[in-house]
Structure formats: structure tokens, C-alpha cells
Design an enzyme around this catalytic site. Sequence first.
Site, PDB file in Angstrom:
ATOM      1  N   TYR A 258       0.863  -1.188   0.000  1.00  0.00           N
ATOM      2  CA  TYR A 258       0.000   0.000   0.000  1.00  0.00           C
ATOM      3  C   TYR A 258       0.890   1.224   0.000  1.00  0.00           C
ATOM      4  CZ  TYR A 258      -3.659  -3.162   1.718  1.00  0.00           C
ATOM      5  OH  TYR A 258      -4.555  -4.188   1.864  1.00  0.00           O
ATOM      6  N   HIS A 266      -6.355   1.592  -1.368  1.00  0.00           N
ATOM      7  CA  HIS A 266      -6.278   0.238  -1.902  1.00  0.00           C
ATOM      8  C   HIS A 266      -4.816  -0.135  -2.081  1.00  0.00           C
ATOM      9  CE1 HIS A 266     -10.427  -0.669  -2.635  1.00  0.00           C
ATOM     10  NE2 HIS A 266     -10.632   0.484  -3.239  1.00  0.00           N
ATOM     11  N   LYS A 299      -3.919  -4.088 -10.020  1.00  0.00           N
ATOM     12  CA  LYS A 299      -2.711  -4.039  -9.223  1.00  0.00           C
ATOM     13  C   LYS A 299      -1.530  -4.466 -10.068  1.00  0.00           C
ATOM     14  CE  LYS A 299      -5.069  -5.066  -4.871  1.00  0.00           C
ATOM     15  NZ  LYS A 299      -6.094  -4.141  -5.285  1.00  0.00           N
TER      16      LYS A 299
END
Lengths: 338, 709
Positions: A258, A266, A299
Amino acid sequence: MEAQNSTKSTTREEGPSSPSKVACTETRKVQVAVNHGQGYIWDVRDVWHLWRNCRMVGCLVGSLPRHPHQSCTLGLPLRLLPEEVTLLVEEGLGETVRYKEMEEKPSQTLKDTFSECRERCYKEQVQEAAIQRREQVKRMADKILEGKRKKFLIKQKEKNEEVNGSETNGSVEEEFTLTREDVIQEEEAKLQPLPQHLQIVEVFTRHPLLDQLTTERCPWPYPTTQEERVRYKVFCDLWHQGHYLTSGIKFGGNFLVYAGDPHLYHAHAIVRCVREQQLRQGGEVDLVAATRVAASTKKTFVLASLDNDGQVRYRSYHWFEEVEEEEEENMDENDEEL
Amino acid sequence: MKIMIAVREVLWEAGSKHGLSCVGAPSARPKLMYAHSVVIPVQNMSHVGFTSGEELLRVRNRDQTLLPSSEKVDEAMGSWMEEKMVESRLQEHRTLLEEPKIARKDQLPTGEWLPESQMVKLTRPGKFWHHMGVETDIGKCLYPEEAVYLIDTGELEVVYDGLPLSLQQAQSVLLQDAHHLDQYLVYSHLTRTGCKVVRHQPHLIFTKYEKDIRLDQHQASRKGTKLKLGSNKASHTDDSSQSASQCKPVDAALEELYACLGDAAVNPLTLEKNGAGSSVSTVTNSSKDKEKESWKKASQSSQEILSPHEIKRRELIEMFPTMAGSEIMCVDVEHVDLLPSNSIPSKKSYRISIEALEYYSVYETRHHYHYESQSHKNRNRKESWNHSRDARWDSYGRHSNWQSRDDSYHSYGYRERERDRDNRWQHSRSQRDSYAWREDRSGWQDSANDSSWRHYNDPDCDTRFRDRFGDSEHDRWSRDRMESRDRYSGPDYDMGFSDRHSDSPQPQDRDQIDYSMWPEWKRKRRPRSRQQGRDSYPSFMVKLRTRVTSWKEYKNALAEMDAKKQLARGSTRVLWEGRTTPLLTPAAISSSASSSITSLSSTLLSCNLNAAITDVEAFRNLIPQEARMKVLYDVYLPTATYKKSNPPSPNKRIVVIRDGSMPTPGQILELTSRFVDGVVMVCAVVKDGEVRLYTFSPITLPPPLQSAS
């Protein structure tokens, strides 16, 4: 606080160079209680300290006192990753402890102290309940007075009607002489102490008499295997760079990275730690799978391994949907990528 | 490949919303959270851990609503506003965490932790009783994980020796080890979301056939049976009811209850902590459990006040007063001249152990349990046997017969008794799985494995599936034993398993123990295999039981056998697997010559009975008992109706993975085909405090689309 701000703002620009400045001006060490090989934080102040100042997140595993029967928001204790515990110990921020008397039968002194505390708590409650009742009476005094007056009037009326049919309203009003103070006094006279069975009892999460127990240092062997060592090294490296890390099991990795506090942000990368040999052996299938998962969750998938000098190397992989063949592109091998 | 095991993640999202009083759209919440200030309650703690009385009273009227967790931000900008948001969220979370768990004293159920039986005895049950806990002979009890969970949610106060336990202490006292902690996490995770989680109930298996004819709604009531937790006084309380009904069903039900009881009471690793004061015995719980069983049986026949174990123990202490206070004693053998004429000591010294005695009491009441293979493990003794095999032996051998031991008990010198005890101790060691006291540990493990293996691997095993769930007593017994081994002696298992086939009993060892009394399971099966081994030579022809006169008949008989096998082990086996079966047996269907029934069998074979299609029997024995995964919990979803007195079939069964070791395909296949009722198997993996659930369910791939051409 200041240091935390700086780390956060500098994360993206100068990740590696930002020192592990942790605003731990306090000298107190966080006590990590070890139970069955897991590190737990039981004190809410320690949790606060870890969250605010140490960039440690952990994982809450208990029930929330306010709403025990749900699993969205959880409560104490905070279970730490083994890497977090090792790091805390190495950085001198915390220590692993064990309490000698925890598993034994309680001694007489402990029992005495406990019942004494509970007794005192009860007495406090009796006092407090009385105070609360008085406040309540004061707040309601006017209403009570009004009610009493009405009642009185009705009674008088009936009486008068019985005696003589004529109406003598004015005099009746004057006969009612009760004041607000009288009402309060009357109610206070009725006041009774809080009965024993109605007292509020606390169900403890943390051991209430922890300071009475003998604290022992508990050995913390992690990391022991080669894999664990790689994992710990990667964790250390990323943490020192100023990232927040949690367990990555949700997305099939070792850690989630993070940029800021996970309470607000997120994760932006999934890290998987591998040994150099495993890296060379291929595993294209796994790689594609992991990259696809990362892509669909917006991600970055990062493979972390140790090079020959023991430095951590990161490789991030992106999966482009535009390209026909699912091809991983080795974007960058620098730490700054993160 | 007909079966595919699909692993997919279970999401019980619906359940996780359960209990939220305020479920609003997350976006409805104002984004400018930082504007409202959060007041941290002042901590006036008189004692560090105690919240003050004022605080508690104030908390009583606290706002019980919980805002849904707000949305997260993708990109970290590091702006001032974001900082404030982080700050406010942290503060908010902290306030939530800081709140104490409270209850009014008269509304707080209480319990007491009993370390010896590993249960929490309820002194005042609460609302949770309708789906938690178990009725035992000492009252209403809770399992450790249930108690810990209730402490966590603030619904129960558990007292340990007078001191109420905090959650922190409860987790280290009530939960035994890391795996137990994982199990607790799984339990709490599921229970929090509204599921009802109970210990696995092995008796709740209903085949599709049984469900179709609604047999599951007419199961026998189990009200009279209570879990035995084992205080001496309590074991006598329901003697009358038991002696009144000595029929087998009650016993079988009890056996099942024992199985339900699982590791809480049969926890071989936990030594009884309060070593019973001056008493010599420090026994493991598992042995205690067996002992209890024996009491149960003993008390059925005779209403004696002392348990057989106790009598034996007193006898022994009378003989060896020095033994009081110790568990094992070594006794050296005197010079040969000093011994009675018919005694031949096989060792220089003997150890007498209390534990052996205990086994002995079990042994007596269970009458006959022979484990043939353990005696030859004792190498010392084997040597001495070879040396001392002389004429005198025969007479002695007759005397040392297990069964006649009691008759001639008093004619023995106590050396013989001692010798017997040593023997018994050997027995007990192979019996008991909890402790390896001596160095030849691998030996006794082999023997334990050996005996049970042979039983399971019986080639003529046409026992029905249900047999494994407690129809036959010894079966259950050894299974329990193996299960507890499975849990607690992991690393040793490889060795035992690989040795298994190599150690067959050698003929000369037979002399040591008299086998005139065969254990029941051996009496049933052993002679046949023996006969096959000796009297017949291997033949390629299938041996038939019926007499045939021509090749045609032989072939017909073979065809029948094939059909029977197919019916009994193919997809139709589900019909015969339950407690209730069709009137026709597979044999009857296949053997009857009439054409209508033949068509019936073919019809049966052709219809889809919704069972695993592979031949499960084939690999059932390939996975050793100790490697099988153990089903821990039965789960009822929040929507399901559940009655503790008459539980329906569960919605899921939970297996908790140990130490992060993933199950092998064989294990998964065994697990998914172990139960015939099609209840979903869920595998729970605990990693870093998070519980992940995976289901194992067999799926059939859809057939490929036929092209239009």
C-alpha cells in the site's frame, strides 16, 4: 506525525532513499504477546502506536464489542504477521513476551486483586448510578411537577364536588404549594443504591491484571527456512522504503503493498517472494495466472527475489489485454518501479 | 477422466451482512469525514486493565449502530485532505476498539473451565444453548472453541479456579496448540457470519435414497444418551437406565457420541493437569476415556463401587508398597534358585506400570483383545524364549493362558504375575498411542499399525460402508485410536506405514501368547484366509462358492458375480450404502435368472444415481487411515433450521488444513467420496489470521457441442 507525512509524500518520488524514519519518539516498546507461535497485540494503545507510528497493520481477529456478530469490522486482538514481529524486535520497537502465570491456575493474590477491583468497580457504579439518577430527576423535575399539579387539581375537584357542588377554582390553584425543589428532594429520598445483580460486568479481552503477571521474554525464531528468510528480507526492504504491507493471501501473493494507510487506500501491488533458483526454473503458467489476477484487480504483480549480494530485486509484470499473446513484459527492474 | 475436482472459493457474502443494523449504500456516507471530530473517551482506569464503573455505566447507553466500512481510494495523492481522512478513520477505528465488552450481571451466563475434561461446564446457560454445547453426564457443557467464541463476543463469563478468564487468557488456556487456534479461527469466522457450527456428527449421513423416502426425518431419538465426561461419581448415575436396556443400539449411539466428542475429550497430548494429588496415576485423557468405556460396560453387569482399575491398583500397591506415588517401578529378578519351580523369567528386570494396569482393566472388561504382533517386537524376550524352550515350558505355557489367568491367579507366585503384567504392559503400549516410553518405539508403532491395517485391508471385505461408522465396536475403537494418532503423531507415520507389509507374524512367536481365544474379528475372518494360504495353491480360476457341474454353469455364475459386483460397487452402490436398503440385495438381483429382474439390474445400472462414478472401493484402502483428512465441523447456513435434539443433515462439512500443507489429490478424492449424501466438503485454510474456504465438489464436464454437420 511529521515524519510519517514525509515518508508518505516521498514514497513515490524517492522511495529507496527515504530513510526508515519512524516517528517513535516514545521509548516504550510494544509488547507482542506470543500465543501458540503467533504474535498478538492486546492493548489498544499498542495497536494505535503501530498504526500511527510504525506503519504496521496486522490483522484484527477478534469481535467488535459494539457488534460482535459480523465479520466486516473486527476487533482486538491484532494478529501480526511473523515478519512484522521479527521486524519490530529487530528495530527495537517491540519485544516478544510471554506471561508465566497465564496458563497456570490463578494464584490467591490474583484472585483477591480481581475481586477487589470488581468490588471497587461496583461501588463506583453505585455512586455513578446515583449521580445519573439525580441528573435525570433534575432534568425531569418540571415535568414531574406539572404532573403532580394536574393530579392534585383533579383530586381537589372531586373532593369539592363531593363536599359541595359549587366551583371554587381559584382557591384550589393556590392550595397547590409544591415547588421544583420539593419534587427533587422527594425523588432523592426514594433513591436506592444499584442492586448487586444489576451491576455492569466487563468481559475482558485483554487480561485485566497483566501487570501482576511475570513477563518473560519469548524467543522468536522466525525466519528459519530459506523461503522465510527471503520473505523477511523483502518485507524489511519494502517497509524501510516507507510502504504499508499486509498479508497477500487474498490475491495469491505473499504481501500486498500500500502506498498509504490501508484504512484509506487500496493496495497497488501484489508481491510474491521467490528464490533465485525458482525464478530460473520458469513457472510461466503461474506467472500468467498471477499477472492476470493482478490485472483484473488493478494491481501490479511483483516478483521479489534476492540477488547474489543479498539485495532484493523486484520485477514487475504487466499483462496487456491488447496484445494477442499473453506476454509478460519485463517493465523495469528497479526499485523505483514500485 | 470422469471426475474433476473443482476448487473454488466460497463466498458467503449474504451471511457476512448478518447482524448489521445499519446497512446503507457506502456512497451515501459523506466523504468529508474529517470534519467531524471524534472524542476519545478519557481513560480513568483505577487499575490498568479495569474500566471504571462510571465508564461502564456510560457505555451501557452507547450508540449500538455500526457504520458500514467506507470506500477506499485507489491513488494516493498525499494531499492534506487525504491525511485528514486517514486520521479520522484511524481515530474512528480506535474508538470502536477501545470500547469494553459489557453485560449486566444477571444477564451474563457463566461457566467453569474443567481442565481435566477439557470442557466448559455451564453454571448458567444462555440463549446460545440452542445451537451450542452438549449435554453430558456432569451437566451442560461447551466445547473450548464455543466458550472462547462466546467470551470474545461478550456473552459468557468463564471462570477458571475462581478467576474469570479474559479472552487473552482463554486463548492460551482453553486452546491447546496452534492447530486448535486455527480451528477456533475457522469456527469464529463462520459463526460470526451467522452460520451454526457444530462438531462433526458422524451419524448424520443419509443417502439420497434414504432422503427420498424421508427416512432422515425419522431418525432414532438420542435423548437418553449423554456424553460421558468421566467423573467417577457420574458414571454411576445412569446405571439403572443402562442396565435396563442393554441392547446394542444404545451402545452404538454412545460410540457415535464418542466420535462426536472428538478431540475435546480424547486429547492424548493433554496430561491430566491436577495429577490427582497423592494418587499414583497420572493418566492421559485418552486412556481415561477408554477406561470410562470399560466402566460403562462393567457397571452394566455388576453394580460395583470400585472400578476394576481401582481394584487392580490397590492390589498392586498392597504387593509393592514402595510403588505408591510413582508410575513405573523396576523390579529385578531374583536368582534362579530362589524362584518358584515353574517360573521362567524372560528378562533380568521387569517394569511395572500403572498405565498397563489401566489397559488391563480395559482388557478384562472387553474380554479379548489380542494383538498378535507385538510380542515378537520384544527382542530380549524372544532370545530368552529360544533359550528356554524346554520341556518345562509346556506346562507353564498352558498356565499362562490369558483366559485361565484369573482362575489360576492365586496359585501363581507373584513373579509370574509380574511377568504377566509386563506382558500386559507391552499390550498397553501398542494399544495406547500417546506415549512412547521406551526406546523401541518404532516397534510398537509398527505393531499398532499392523493390526489395524490388516483389519482394514481384509481382501474379503464386503462389509458395507456403514460399518466404518460404528456398527461394529472394535472397528470404531481402532478407528478412534488411529484418528488420534493421526492428529498427534504426524512425523512417525511414514516409518510405520512403510514397514507394515514386511512384518508378518512369525510362527514361533505364536507360542508366547495363547491364541485359543481369538478376538472376535479374527475369529470371523482369519481362518478363511489362513486356509487359503495353506490348503490351496494360487489358481487363475475364480473360486466359486457354489458347486458347478459344467463350464456353462461356471460361466453363468461368473457373470452373476460380475453383475453383483457392478451393482454393489458401481454407481448403484448408493442404494445399499445407507442404514436402510432395498429389500433386494445386489446378489439377489444378479442371481435370479428371470429376465425381468435382469432387466432391472441393467436399468439400475443405466440410471444416474448421482453418485461418484468411479470405483471408490478400489482406492479406499489405499489411503492409510492416518493420512485421511478429518472432518471437524458441520455447518448449517443462517437460513437453515437447526434443532439440536434432532439435527438435520448439515449444509457443509468443514475440514481444517493443518500447518498449511495442501491435501493431495488422493486425499481429496477420498474425502469427497467418504460421505454418500452429497453434502459439500469445505476446506478451510488459515493463513496469517485470515480464513479462506474452498469447496471440493465433483463436477462432470459438459459434453462438447456437437457440430451441426
